[in-house]
Design a protein around this motif. Structure first.
Motif, short mmCIF file in Angstrom:
data_model
loop_
_atom_site.label_atom_id
_atom_site.label_comp_id
_atom_site.label_asym_id
_atom_site.label_seq_id
_atom_site.Cartn_x
_atom_site.Cartn_y
_atom_site.Cartn_z
N SER A 87 0.62 -1.18 0.03
CA SER A 87 0.11 0.14 0.05
C SER A 87 0.91 1.44 0.13
CB SER A 87 -0.97 0.12 1.14
OG SER A 87 -1.88 -1.08 0.86
N LEU A 88 2.03 1.44 0.57
CA LEU A 88 2.90 2.55 0.91
C LEU A 88 3.94 2.30 -0.12
CD1 LEU A 88 2.99 2.77 4.93
CD2 LEU A 88 1.33 4.02 3.07
N GLY A 89 3.87 1.26 -0.94
CA GLY A 89 5.11 1.22 -2.11
C GLY A 89 6.37 1.14 -1.41
N ILE A 90 6.45 0.20 -0.19
CA ILE A 90 7.79 0.08 0.28
C ILE A 90 8.56 -1.05 -0.21
CG2 ILE A 90 9.02 -0.39 2.57
CD1 ILE A 90 6.52 1.32 3.90
N GLU A 91 9.83 -1.04 -0.49
CA GLU A 91 10.79 -1.98 -1.09
C GLU A 91 11.58 -2.61 -0.10
OE1 GLU A 91 12.75 -0.76 -4.57
OE2 GLU A 91 10.75 -0.11 -5.57
N LEU A 92 12.07 -1.93 0.79
CA LEU A 92 12.86 -2.37 1.83
C LEU A 92 12.15 -2.75 3.06
CD1 LEU A 92 15.68 0.53 1.84
CD2 LEU A 92 15.92 -1.57 0.62
N ILE A 93 12.43 -4.22 3.19
CA ILE A 93 11.74 -4.76 4.66
C ILE A 93 12.50 -6.01 5.00
CG2 ILE A 93 10.45 -6.21 2.79
CD1 ILE A 93 8.22 -6.01 4.86
N SER A 94 12.64 -5.84 6.33
CA SER A 94 13.38 -6.93 6.94
C SER A 94 12.53 -7.43 8.39
CB SER A 94 14.88 -6.21 7.65
OG SER A 94 14.63 -5.15 8.68
N ALA A 95 12.86 -8.39 9.01
CA ALA A 95 12.22 -8.96 9.85
C ALA A 95 13.29 -9.80 10.74
CB ALA A 95 11.24 -10.17 9.53
N PHE A 96 12.96 -9.87 12.16
CA PHE A 96 13.76 -10.38 13.04
C PHE A 96 12.95 -11.00 14.18
CE2 PHE A 96 15.72 -10.50 17.45
CZ PHE A 96 16.80 -11.68 17.07
N ASP A 97 13.09 -12.11 14.62
CA ASP A 97 12.49 -13.07 15.79
C ASP A 97 13.65 -14.30 15.83
OD1 ASP A 97 11.01 -14.36 17.61
OD2 ASP A 97 9.46 -13.10 17.15
N PRO A 98 13.83 -14.33 17.27
CA PRO A 98 15.08 -15.65 17.42
C PRO A 98 14.11 -16.93 17.31
CG PRO A 98 14.41 -14.67 19.56
CD PRO A 98 13.89 -13.57 18.37
N VAL A 99 12.79 -16.86 17.18
CA VAL A 99 12.23 -18.14 17.00
C VAL A 99 12.02 -18.45 15.68
CG1 VAL A 99 10.87 -17.65 19.03
CG2 VAL A 99 9.79 -17.12 16.66
N PHE A 100 12.47 -17.81 14.72
CA PHE A 100 12.23 -18.02 13.11
C PHE A 100 12.94 -19.38 12.88
CE2 PHE A 100 12.12 -13.50 11.54
CZ PHE A 100 10.88 -13.17 11.82
N GLU A 101 12.15 -20.29 12.14
CA GLU A 101 12.92 -21.63 11.69
C GLU A 101 13.05 -21.72 10.23
OE1 GLU A 101 9.93 -24.51 12.87
OE2 GLU A 101 10.01 -24.18 14.94
#
Length: 256
Positions: A87-101
């Motif tokens: 919706s906002l036209g954002i291209e840079l996106i990241s994610a963090f969580d120590p539980v990611f598998e």
């Protein structure tokens, strides 16, 4: 700084749904989860207008999402994150969580989401960034406000913490959340133009260092922001119970 893995309490509806998706996760492929996300996103058309106030953002940073391939709540939250991105036209996106598998990482790769290996509290953010942090542990939120000083957030409604804690305890343990809550409660409040230095003390019960405040002294409300646009997101009122529990207490903040 390391992150302490914490699990927030969920309502019975989401807990049951999370157990169902966890049981089925081993049988689902990444492509299956992509189809589920598209289905969830089609239910969110009516909520795009809520985020237009954040249209100056160039980056999305997702913190504490949970495992979307093991939790229905996290999958709902990821669907909304993707709606915000498009919706906002954002291209840079990241994610963090120590539980990611590993399957979560594969899913993020398909979605062009960078997975951060650590959460850097002092990360330099010259790019206008939305911090997307639904149901984030209160200590991590406090440390983020203290060090990163974000200007745009989608996270917990901080005024609810003041209902759960005594005023003195809130000011001592979470002074930055106290300041943000004060802006929410009093939109006419203008902060004085002076600095505030936070002194830290070690806390063996929580990894993020929490500020120390002398309760006998007047509380200093001066902060890095003076004005606030605040809006509670009532997503659960128009969708299912599981949607509502995934987004309970979620609010939009734009600080200037």
């Amino acid at each position: 700084m390391e992150w302490e893995v914490q699990r927030s309490k969920r309502g019975k509806g989401v807990k049951g749904a999370a157990n169902r998706i966890r049981f089925q996760a081993a049988e689902k492929s990444v492509d299956d989860f992509l189809e589920i996300l598209e289905k969830f996103r089609r239910q969110l058309v009516g909520f795009k207008d809520n985020i237009i106030v954040l249209d100056s953002a160039k980056k999305l940073r997702c913190v504490g999402l949970g495992s979307p391939t093991n939790s229905t709540a996290a999958l709902y939250q990821l669907a909304f994150l993707l709606e915000i991105k498009d919706s906002l036209g954002i291209e840079l996106i990241s994610a963090f969580d120590p539980v990611f598998e590993p399957k979560d990482v594969d899913l993020f790769d398909k979605l062009s989401i960078e997975v951060e290996e650590t959460y850097e509290f002092d990360k330099d953010e010259n790019t206008p960034t939305i911090y997307y942090m639904p149901h984030l542990p209160v200590g991590i939120l406090e440390r983020t406000l203290e060090t990163v000083k974000p200007r745009m957030l989608l996270t917990n409604d901080v005024t609810l913490y003041t209902l759960k804690m005594k005023n003195a305890e809130m000011k001592e343990k979470y002074p930055n959340i106290t300041r943000l809550s004060n802006l929410v409660k009093d939109s006419s409040f203008v902060l004085p133009d002076d600095g505030f230095i936070i002194k830290k003390k070690k806390n063996s019960n929580f990894l993020p260092s929490l500020p120390s405040t002398d309760s006998s002294e007047p509380f200093d409300y001066s902060w890095y922001a003076e004005h606030l646009h605040f809006n509670r997101l009532l997503i659960g009122q128009d969708l299912s119970q599981e949607w509502g529990a995934a987004f309970s207490d979620l609010a939009i903040y734009k600080l200037t």
